[in-house]
Write an enzyme that holds these catalytic residues in place. Structure first.
Site, short mmCIF file in Angstrom:
data_model
loop_
_atom_site.label_atom_id
_atom_site.label_comp_id
_atom_site.label_asym_id
_atom_site.label_seq_id
_atom_site.Cartn_x
_atom_site.Cartn_y
_atom_site.Cartn_z
N ALA A 230 0.68 -1.15 0.29
CA ALA A 230 -0.32 -0.27 0.08
C ALA A 230 1.20 0.96 -0.08
O ALA A 230 0.87 2.31 1.38
CB ALA A 230 -0.86 0.49 1.40
N HIS B 225 6.83 5.87 1.45
CA HIS B 225 7.56 4.70 1.05
C HIS B 225 8.43 5.13 -0.29
O HIS B 225 9.83 4.77 -0.07
CB HIS B 225 6.97 3.59 0.90
CG HIS B 225 6.24 2.91 1.76
ND1 HIS B 225 4.79 3.20 1.76
CD2 HIS B 225 6.20 2.02 2.45
CE1 HIS B 225 4.21 2.49 2.74
NE2 HIS B 225 4.84 2.54 3.12
N GLY C 65 11.08 4.42 8.44
CA GLY C 65 10.79 5.74 8.20
C GLY C 65 10.56 6.22 9.79
O GLY C 65 9.65 5.31 10.54
N ASP D 17 7.47 5.81 12.06
CA ASP D 17 7.36 3.95 13.13
C ASP D 17 8.25 4.76 14.32
O ASP D 17 9.47 3.62 14.03
CB ASP D 17 6.76 3.23 12.41
CG ASP D 17 6.16 2.61 11.65
OD1 ASP D 17 4.84 2.62 12.55
OD2 ASP D 17 5.95 2.72 10.43
O1 PAF Z 1 6.77 -0.79 9.14
C1 PAF Z 1 6.08 -2.10 8.34
O2 PAF Z 1 5.94 -2.16 6.73
C2 PAF Z 1 6.25 -2.73 9.05
O3 PAF Z 1 6.26 -3.31 10.28
C3 PAF Z 1 7.71 -4.21 8.86
C4 PAF Z 1 9.11 -2.85 8.98
C5 PAF Z 1 7.84 -4.17 7.44
C6 PAF Z 1 8.23 -5.04 8.63
O4 PAF Z 1 6.66 -5.91 8.57
#
Ligand code: PAF
Length: 279
Positions: free
Chosen positions: A32, A37, A147, A150
């Site tokens: 998504a 990203h 990122g 998080d």
């Molecule tokens: O941040 C995310 O999208 C997920 O927690 C990750 C690091 C890809 C692990 O599934």
């Protein structure tokens, strides 16, 4: 862009690149994809020779089966987006490829998994570290890019790297925001137009905290932000905390070397997180 679904084939291919002395940058995602990203991929491309992105909706990190079920999976659109940026390799495994059955995983993350997100999503960081370790084992990247949105996840992954002495550098990349301040997130697509507007209270609480930082004490800033969020329509606050940017423990004074404010709230049925480095 090359697409791999098998761990074995991906690691074999990456081996040939490493033999030529090329460096590998890795951007793990759950798909998504949004501009946030894609910015990680661009940063990875500037810092390493080849960029691997993985898309895998990891079941072990969801506490709520409904959340896992409704997690968006627009794979064709994701591939099209990756084709537009400097992504060389996409790893797109199935659940069976990543998990061989009833596996056990337990890592001692200490207090880090009991605070903030950990209080509301017990077991979440066990699942995150489980999959990230597996992905690191396959890709064996020189650098991995995550990122700042998080923030706690970045700290948890740094802890994983430390505990296993993994030879990978963890790079934390800035949060990307919409023009009105909303932090980009794959979950934003679940917000109705009115919820999307209500969700702005999160970034606004962080913005105000940073703006007022020089004039007020930490406790005062925190109380004001909590009051603001409680009085914001449609926002069900989970936490707003000002923490030491290194340890993520509650900040005791402005003398701490770095400070970060972190917020989590539900807007409608969508759970959102955001943060800002205030010092
Ligand atoms: O941040 C995310 O999208 C997920 O927690 C990750 C690091 C890809 C692990 O599934």
């Amino acid at each position: 862009m090359k697409i791999f679904t098998s761990k074995h084939e991906l690691s074999g291919y990456l081996e040939t690149l490493k033999e030529k002395g090329r460096t590998i940058g890795f951007v793990p995602t759950m798909g998504a994809l949004h501009q946030g990203h894609l910015s990680l991929i661009e940063i990875a491309a500037r810092n390493t020779d080849h960029v691997v992105c993985s898309i895998f909706v990891n079941p072990t990190q969801f506490n709520d089966p409904k959340d896992l079920e409704k997690y968006p999976r627009p794979i064709d659109a994701d591939i099209a987006k990756l084709e537009q940026v400097d992504c060389d390799i996409l790893f797109l495994p199935t659940v069976q490829e990543m998990y061989s059955g009833d596996e056990k995983w337990s890592i001692d993350l200490g207090y880090l998994e009991r605070i903030l997100e950990g209080r509301f999503r017990p077991g979440h960081y066990q699942g995150v570290t489980q999959i990230v370790k597996k992905l690191f084992d396959v890709v064996q990247p020189n650098k991995a890019f995550f990122g700042q949105k998080d923030y706690q996840q970045v700290k948890v992954i740094m802890k994983l790297v430390e505990l296993y002495s993994l030879p990978v550098e963890i790079v934390m990349c800035p949060i990307l925001r919409e023009e009105d301040g909303l932090a980009m997130s794959s979950r934003n697509i679940h917000l109705s137009p009115s919820e999307r507007n209500e969700a702005l209270a999160l970034s606004e609480s962080l913005r105000r905290t940073r703006e007022n930082y020089s004039m007020k004490q930490i406790a005062e800033l925190q109380i004001e932000a909590v009051n603001f969020l409680h009085s914001s329509e449609g926002v069900e606050l989970e936490y707003f905390e000002i923490c030491n940017a290194e340890t993520l423990l509650p900040a005791e004074s402005k003398e701490e070397p770095g400070l970060v404010a972190l917020v989590a709230a539900k807007v409608g049925h969508t759970r959102l997180i955001d943060n800002i480095i205030i010092k």
